[in-house]
Write an enzyme that holds these catalytic residues in place. Structure first.
Site, PDB file in Angstrom:
ATOM      1  N   TYR A 139      -8.715  -2.612  -2.107  1.00 23.65           N
ATOM      2  CA  TYR A 139      -9.652  -3.666  -2.769  1.00 23.65           C
ATOM      3  C   TYR A 139      -9.578  -3.734  -3.909  1.00 23.65           C
ATOM      4  O   TYR A 139      -8.630  -3.520  -5.235  1.00 23.65           O
ATOM      5  CB  TYR A 139     -11.226  -2.609  -3.249  1.00 23.65           C
ATOM      6  CG  TYR A 139     -11.951  -2.072  -2.348  1.00 23.65           C
ATOM      7  CD1 TYR A 139     -13.269  -3.292  -1.982  1.00 23.65           C
ATOM      8  CD2 TYR A 139     -11.814  -0.857  -1.497  1.00 23.65           C
ATOM      9  CE1 TYR A 139     -14.140  -2.899  -0.677  1.00 23.65           C
ATOM     10  CE2 TYR A 139     -12.362  -0.034  -0.523  1.00 23.65           C
ATOM     11  CZ  TYR A 139     -13.660  -1.310   0.211  1.00 23.65           C
ATOM     12  OH  TYR A 139     -14.616  -1.294   1.293  1.00 23.65           O
ATOM     13  N   GLU A 140      -9.440  -5.253  -4.010  1.00 20.33           N
ATOM     14  CA  GLU A 140      -9.331  -6.033  -5.081  1.00 20.33           C
ATOM     15  C   GLU A 140      -8.917  -5.248  -6.834  1.00 20.33           C
ATOM     16  O   GLU A 140      -8.681  -5.966  -7.739  1.00 20.33           O
ATOM     17  CB  GLU A 140      -9.493  -7.528  -5.241  1.00 20.33           C
ATOM     18  CG  GLU A 140     -11.112  -8.074  -5.258  1.00 20.33           C
ATOM     19  CD  GLU A 140     -10.998  -8.960  -5.114  1.00 20.33           C
ATOM     20  OE1 GLU A 140     -10.099  -9.723  -4.674  1.00 20.33           O
ATOM     21  OE2 GLU A 140     -11.893  -9.534  -5.168  1.00 20.33           O
ATOM     22  N   SER A 141     -10.278  -4.727  -7.070  1.00 21.17           N
ATOM     23  CA  SER A 141     -10.316  -4.208  -8.366  1.00 21.17           C
ATOM     24  C   SER A 141      -9.375  -2.878  -8.644  1.00 21.17           C
ATOM     25  O   SER A 141      -9.355  -2.845  -9.759  1.00 21.17           O
ATOM     26  CB  SER A 141     -12.062  -3.256  -7.930  1.00 21.17           C
ATOM     27  OG  SER A 141     -11.673  -1.948  -6.912  1.00 21.17           O
TER      28      SER A 141
END
Lengths: 273, 237, 273, 237
Positions: free
Chosen positions: D49-51
């Site tokens: 995930y881009e987090s």
């Protein structure tokens, strides 16, 4: 995807003659055992890459495995010169060693560029030094917004990076902690990556300050307890400072050096797990 | 109390570091001086090592910049790319502390080779962190023993640019760059040293300040703190 | 050097009219309490910077504190639109909002450049998109070694960055953990930095995955328990997902929005510690 | 078992993910499909995930890409700059999974505005991670409900370039790009959908493959796994 294997097999499968090989570890976690296995397997014409070629690279250079060295600081930390490195550069023994040298900031950013899949990185450095005249991998670059003159350094993309870490799990995920240097970048910049670890554990327990490298970015993982000695692995061993000082004497003389390498490296069979 | 010229040099260097300053420290004499300052007049001195340790508070003197002691006592441990990009290059360091194999009258430093680059008579370790320490810290202090072999002009190789070198501390005295001047000037002599000794140890015609001072000798407190700062490894001998 | 102070004093001393202000936190650790204090203190003409302007920036934009927004994704995560953001852009209410938009990768690298003291950063992105036509802070750049065409993005240098973290010690050293987003870069890129924390502790205990920001890079630290709600602070609170969904209803109507802000923000006195 | 068109779409998307692949996941339908794949035929699917969460193994479906559940179950949590530079840009992702507000016949995506940029009729959230996901992953799968408002040509704004879009999965069927072809072609219809329905839901003249297939309906196992994947927040309602 990482294969759990022996050190000998990991080196056989991943380090070839003529490869660009980075063995990283910033004082801490230097992969001595893996470097020794490269010597034992008789690899030749390597381009050795490392920010701080210290005793391990002195050994590799003295054994003649390297045709070229890409580096930023070549000394025995806190002790003095690397005599085998100096002998290679000053007298071409046992073979001439081509040098490409940078600053630490330049080398670190070259790994960052490699890890990022970019052909270069930018920094404010090198300007005014004589370093710029001695490598094609440094170039001036103007900021497209401000016009400021900065420096570009070409990405490092080793054929293989070798590091030592504290732990791996059975899926080949690796955890290292303490001073982590440039190891993550060196691994991610490389086409292949080999990791020796102090210990294979059932499950990695998250640690303060740790880096985790998922097994799917690694090529091989080998359990080699003590594989960083005389460097150290935080929470497993301490740095053998006395050996670093002793190396100054061992390495001064070519024959003493060769004798030491025979006894302590060449004649040893690597432990297999 | 008697003391060595190296001890005088280290004490003189330590005195240049103010409490609360942030200091980027190389290994060897710079690390010894910075740790001495932290043990004496500058307990709030922030030590940053290029291994990525920020705010290290070593209990014994580290032998290398990557000693575990530095990581264990640091406020933060970051990666090597981060220490150079986010912390050094970004201009967060008040003082950079460098050694030198050769230094010239402008404070330029050589740590690369003696003799021609392609065929050196002495191959030195190389640049390390020095070039960017020299240009990124607000001021740079150099510690180096003074001799005609180290104080040379021209340098065999310019590894680091001396523009920000404010002070050079030697075993004989101190050189400073006056504001607006390019050349380093002898401003202070340690007890027992003379202008003649300094001139003889310098490979160019050394400028001497009109108001040449004398360094106060090490105090008992300074010497005691310095001597208690033995590296962990040496303590074993 | 960080001053331990109240939230109100931290904002008064560090956020001025017309400033470029970055409130960062990637879903986790969003500094809601600090944002509300900026509204209460009546700041005007701010340039608000944030990768993911979500409910907090919807509130600030709806209250008219922002003249400009620099961002990469403006939505209510997992819920839908930001109605106040849309109303400002589509209808100029309560005032027109100038936009400068990027991709996440572009914004992240703009902070990296700011934190690194460089005027720009390089990435492989933007090429072929219409984004390049709408900001002066993106420019093509050729690699000096390979000739490859890459993209340069200008550094972000906010006047002040505000973040929320779990802990500080009395010297103002701050520790945050869990998803840390772009907070370190946003703090180090800014001229001033304000941190609200869940708790001031006697001594920071190292945590897995934590970032530590030394007090000497911060301007002010204020203890504000719950200062990230309805976002969350890992190991202190959980995300109030129901509120994010409720915000969709509250924010649709201008008067409902204003009424909510009056009751829940303007009429509150900030807690002082 | 009965099922909705959204369920068919999610199941069809999940089937495109192979065990052991590394998948960069956006929130919403992409995350739901990726998590479904991990619960069924692809337990070794690596979710990124881009987090900054790498190898997240959420037990319930995250509502946002920054849910604590993702960090707590990840193999590694890294910074947002690192996830974009070292992991996405460097080409380590096998599959990128995107949604879209509008998509054109080449797979280009608009998530920025409907109407003119300076005075939009609908202001959409913007680019987020999509432009670099679209160009850095080895292949890109788009999940989007098919309608004349979403399948448009030309786009109001090109947010992400479609060159690497291999498959578009809708509530009606699947479109693919044949090797060497620029335009997406309808290759598969979900049970109950017809070519006419797909044509009516497309703002350009839709190409249909000669060997048009039919998607196998969701199995009981797939539906059960999908329905057990309720977001933590929704479970509270």
């Amino acid at each position: 995807m990482a294969v759990l294997t022996s050190l000998a097999e990991a080196i056989t499968a991943n380090v070839g003659d003529g490869d660009m090989v980075a063995l990283e570890g910033f004082t801490h976690l230097i992969p001595f055992a893996a470097g020794h296995e490269i010597v034992r397997q008789g690899r030749q014409d390597l381009t050795l890459v490392r920010m701080t070629p210290d005793v391990l690279y002195d050994q590799l250079i003295g054994m003649g495995v390297a045709a070229r060295l890409v580096f930023s600081w070549g000394g025995n930390p806190g002790v003095g010169s690397l005599h085998r490195f100096r002998d290679a550069v000053e007298h071409g023994w046992p073979r001439p060693l081509q040098l490409e040298e940078h600053s630490h900031a330049g080398m670190a950013n070259r790994y960052v560029a490699g890890a990022s899949g970019l052909p270069f990185a930018v920094l404010r450095g090198y300007v005014g030094t004589d370093l710029v005249d001695h490598t094609a991998n440094v170039a001036p670059l103007a900021c497209p917004f401000t016009g400021e003159r900065l420096t570009a350094v070409a990405a490092l993309r080793p054929d293989v990076t070798v590091i030592h870490a504290q732990q791996a799990d059975r899926a080949g995920n690796v955890q290292l902690w303490g001073i982590c240097g440039v190891q993550k970048e060196a691994v991610l910049a490389a086409r292949r990556a080999v990791v020796t670890v102090e210990e294979v554990v059932e499950e990695l327990q998250p640690r303060p300050g740790a880096i985790v490298l998922p097994g799917w970015v690694l090529s091989a993982v080998a359990e080699v307890p003590g594989g960083a000695q005389p460097s150290y692995a935080q929470d497993y061993s301490t740095r053998d400072n006395a050996f670093y000082e002793a190396w100054d004497v061992i390495s001064r003389d070519r024959d003493t050096f060769l004798g030491w390498m025979r006894t302590h490296v060449l004649d040893l069979v690597p432990s297999t797990t | 109390m008697t003391y060595s010229t190296d001890e005088m040099m280290t004490v003189a260097a330590a005195r240049h570091l103010a409490n609360g300053e942030v200091c980027f420290v190389g290994i060897g004499l710079p690390s010894r001086a910075a740790n001495l300052a932290r043990r004496t007049h500058a307990p709030g001195l922030v030590l940053v090592y290029e291994s990525g340790t920020i705010g290290a508070k070593p209990r014994s003197l580290p032998l290398s910049i990557g000693d575990g002691e530095l990581a264990e006592t640091a406020d933060a441990v970051v990666s090597v790319p981060e220490i150079f990009n986010y912390w050094l290059q970004a201009g967060r360091m008040d003082v950079g502390f460098l050694g030198a194999a050769q230094i010239d009258r402008r404070g330029d430093i050589n740590t690369t080779v003696v003799g021609p680059y392609a065929k050196p008579t002495v191959r030195l370790p190389g640049a390390g962190g020095a070039p960017e320490i020299a240009t990124s810290c607000r001021r740079v202090i150099v510690i180096v023993r003074q001799s005609p072999r180290t104080f040379v002009d021209p340098l065999a190789f310019r590894t680091s640019v001396g523009d920000r070198v404010s002070t050079v501390i030697t075993d004989l005295g101190e050189l400073r760059r006056e504001p607006g001047s390019e050349e380093l000037v002898l401003t202070c002599l340690h007890p027992g040293a003379t202008v003649e000794m300094a001139r003889a140890a310098t490979g160019w015609t050394l400028l001497v300040a009109d108001d040449l001072g004398e360094t106060p000798p090490p105090t008992a407190v300074e010497l005691e703190a310095l001597r208690s700062l033995r590296p962990a490894a040496m303590a074993l001998h």
